[in-house]
Design a protein around this motif. Structure first.
Motif, PDB file in Angstrom:
ATOM      1  N   VAL A  21      32.566  40.289  50.225  1.00  0.00           N
ATOM      2  CA  VAL A  21      33.933  39.588  50.256  1.00  0.00           C
ATOM      3  C   VAL A  21      34.026  38.651  51.526  1.00  0.00           C
ATOM      4  N   ALA A  22      34.317  37.434  51.080  1.00  0.00           N
ATOM      5  CA  ALA A  22      34.066  36.318  52.176  1.00  0.00           C
ATOM      6  C   ALA A  22      35.562  35.456  51.764  1.00  0.00           C
ATOM      7  N   GLY A  24      38.412  35.833  53.245  1.00  0.00           N
ATOM      8  CA  GLY A  24      39.515  35.777  54.542  1.00  0.00           C
ATOM      9  C   GLY A  24      39.613  34.489  55.357  1.00  0.00           C
ATOM     10  N   SER A  25      40.580  34.240  55.927  1.00  0.00           N
ATOM     11  CA  SER A  25      40.923  32.959  56.701  1.00  0.00           C
ATOM     12  C   SER A  25      40.244  33.331  57.976  1.00  0.00           C
ATOM     13  N   LYS A  35      36.395  32.330  58.234  1.00  0.00           N
ATOM     14  CA  LYS A  35      35.618  33.001  59.000  1.00  0.00           C
ATOM     15  C   LYS A  35      34.089  33.071  58.385  1.00  0.00           C
ATOM     16  N   ALA A  87      44.843  39.050  49.812  1.00  0.00           N
ATOM     17  CA  ALA A  87      44.473  40.353  50.706  1.00  0.00           C
ATOM     18  C   ALA A  87      43.025  40.752  50.192  1.00  0.00           C
ATOM     19  N   SER A  91      40.614  40.289  46.783  1.00  0.00           N
ATOM     20  CA  SER A  91      39.377  39.768  46.687  1.00  0.00           C
ATOM     21  C   SER A  91      38.275  40.679  45.953  1.00  0.00           C
ATOM     22  N   ASP A 108      31.513  43.215  53.560  1.00  0.00           N
ATOM     23  CA  ASP A 108      32.343  42.295  54.279  1.00  0.00           C
ATOM     24  C   ASP A 108      31.362  41.280  54.610  1.00  0.00           C
ATOM     25  N   ALA A 109      31.454  40.030  54.421  1.00  0.00           N
ATOM     26  CA  ALA A 109      30.742  38.758  54.977  1.00  0.00           C
ATOM     27  C   ALA A 109      30.714  38.795  56.588  1.00  0.00           C
ATOM     28  N   ALA A 110      31.893  39.516  57.005  1.00  0.00           N
ATOM     29  CA  ALA A 110      31.920  39.554  58.429  1.00  0.00           C
ATOM     30  C   ALA A 110      31.247  40.444  59.194  1.00  0.00           C
ATOM     31  N   ILE A 215      32.668  40.963  62.763  1.00  0.00           N
ATOM     32  CA  ILE A 215      33.167  39.782  63.451  1.00  0.00           C
ATOM     33  C   ILE A 215      34.636  39.776  63.103  1.00  0.00           C
TER      34      ILE A 215
HETATM   35  N1  CTP Z   1      38.687  39.121  52.936  1.00  0.00           N
HETATM   36  C1  CTP Z   1      38.728  38.915  51.807  1.00  0.00           C
HETATM   37  N2  CTP Z   1      39.734  38.371  51.053  1.00  0.00           N
HETATM   38  C2  CTP Z   1      40.938  38.523  51.699  1.00  0.00           C
HETATM   39  C3  CTP Z   1      40.747  38.899  53.358  1.00  0.00           C
HETATM   40  C4  CTP Z   1      39.694  39.335  53.710  1.00  0.00           C
HETATM   41  O1  CTP Z   1      37.457  38.657  50.997  1.00  0.00           O
HETATM   42  N3  CTP Z   1      42.122  37.844  51.512  1.00  0.00           N
HETATM   43  C5  CTP Z   1      37.323  39.466  53.703  1.00  0.00           C
HETATM   44  C6  CTP Z   1      36.981  38.667  54.797  1.00  0.00           C
HETATM   45  O2  CTP Z   1      36.206  37.560  54.478  1.00  0.00           O
HETATM   46  C7  CTP Z   1      36.006  39.482  55.465  1.00  0.00           C
HETATM   47  C8  CTP Z   1      36.543  40.994  55.048  1.00  0.00           C
HETATM   48  O3  CTP Z   1      37.093  40.884  53.972  1.00  0.00           O
HETATM   49  O4  CTP Z   1      34.684  39.346  55.377  1.00  0.00           O
HETATM   50  C9  CTP Z   1      37.030  41.945  56.135  1.00  0.00           C
HETATM   51  O5  CTP Z   1      38.247  41.451  56.441  1.00  0.00           O
HETATM   52  P1  CTP Z   1      38.770  40.725  57.953  1.00  0.00           P
HETATM   53  O6  CTP Z   1      37.561  41.040  59.052  1.00  0.00           O
HETATM   54  O7  CTP Z   1      40.051  41.294  58.091  1.00  0.00           O
HETATM   55  O8  CTP Z   1      38.582  38.876  57.873  1.00  0.00           O
HETATM   56  P2  CTP Z   1      39.729  37.939  57.671  1.00  0.00           P
HETATM   57  O9  CTP Z   1      40.913  38.733  56.709  1.00  0.00           O
HETATM   58  O10 CTP Z   1      39.103  36.844  57.557  1.00  0.00           O
HETATM   59  O11 CTP Z   1      40.220  37.870  59.234  1.00  0.00           O
HETATM   60  P3  CTP Z   1      41.722  38.235  59.738  1.00  0.00           P
HETATM   61  O12 CTP Z   1      42.177  39.367  59.426  1.00  0.00           O
HETATM   62  O13 CTP Z   1      41.330  38.031  61.100  1.00  0.00           O
HETATM   63  O14 CTP Z   1      42.575  36.852  59.078  1.00  0.00           O
END
Ligand code: CTP
Ligand code: MG
Length: 241
Positions: A21-22, A24-25, A35, A87, A91, A108-110, A215
């Motif tokens: 899952v990649a 997220g913003s 990210k 959310a 994804s 998580d790609a993170a 991350i």
């Molecule tokens: N993710 C996703 N779809 C979303 C939200 C998150 O695929 N709508 C993925 C992110 O890309 C990440 C992983 O879930 O690899 C973990 O989420 P998080 O660390 O919270 O990433 P973000 O949501 O991008 O960061 P933030 O909450 O700070 O916005």
């Protein structure tokens, strides 16, 4: 989890689909790009996870959930890209639509520090134990954790021995994850194992190193780069392979 001989390497080969899952913003990171595309050790963050999954014996196809409309920013030959949702679990739900195997590993790609060994161990543990629906990577907790009230006054000190810091990869029986996602509160779930638990399923934990960090904020990038360098032994290991 059940003891006994595990499945052989041959039965394990390509038995699971990876779902990275990649989408997220990266609000807390605050970068100009999503990210997953932010450079870590000289390559976009998601590529570290992609490499680990490509090297894992248990993984066949790889699906990546990307920011809606952003597939063109991902150079991921041999993988399937799908638009994610608003959310994390949405994804996951989007990516699950492309999964055809009995087992799926969500990651998580993170978390660029994931290793092929950790991925394979999770799948193997799941395949070996028919009584569990999921096997999730989790590290022992080393800090003392206290529950606090809304007034920032300590309400309780939790027993650290019973606590785990949950990470990804998380390996699932695909049908169990599909059912949990169909009935769960997707907006409120920070991991998919929670949806399985809420649906009454059994989730086992797989001991995982604390170095498998996520991350989240800018300083995590420096930490990940140090770890990627020292775990691989040489600075040149940061080069693309
Ligand atoms: N993710 C996703 N779809 C979303 C939200 C998150 O695929 N709508 C993925 C992110 O890309 C990440 C992983 O879930 O690899 C973990 O989420 P998080 O660390 O919270 O990433 P973000 O949501 O991008 O960061 P933030 O909450 O700070 O916005
Ligand atoms: Mg998030």
């Amino acid at each position: 989890m059940a003891d006994g001989p595990g499945p052989g390497a041959r039965e394990m080969a390509g038995i699971a689909t990876a779902l990275i899952v990649a989408a997220g913003s990266g609000q807390r990171l605050g970068a100009a790009v999503p990210k997953a595309l932010v450079p870590v050790g000289g390559r976009p963050m998601y590529e570290w996870s992609l490499s680990a999954f490509q090297k894992a014996d248990s993984i066949g196809r790889i699906v990546i959930a990307v920011p809606p409309g952003g597939a063109g920013d991902f150079a991921a030959d041999g993988t399937e890209l799908v638009d994610g949702g608003d959310a994390r679990s949405k994804s996951v739900a989007a990516g699950l639509g492309r999964v055809e195997t009995d087992f799926v590993v969500v990651h998580d790609a993170a978390r660029p520090l994931v290793t092929p060994e950790l991925i394979d161990l999770g799948v193997e543990a799941l395949v070996r134990d028919p009584d569990v629906d999921a096997v999730i990577a989790a590290a022992p907790v080393t800090d003392t954790i206290k529950r606090v009230g809304p007034d920032e006054i300590v309400a309780e000190t939790l027993d650290r021995n019973e606590l785990r810091a949950v990470q990804t990869p998380q390996a699932f029986r695909t049908d169990a994850l599909r059912r949990a996602i169909a009935s769960g509160d997707l907006a409120g779930a920070t991991d998919d194992a929670f949806l399985i638990e809420s649906a009454g399923g059994r989730v086992a934990v797989l001991p995982s190193p604390p170095t498998n960090i996520k991350i989240t904020i800018p300083s995590d990038i420096e930490l990940a780069e140090l770890l990627l360098g020292s775990l691989a032994g040489t600075p040149t290991s940061l080069d693309k392979d």
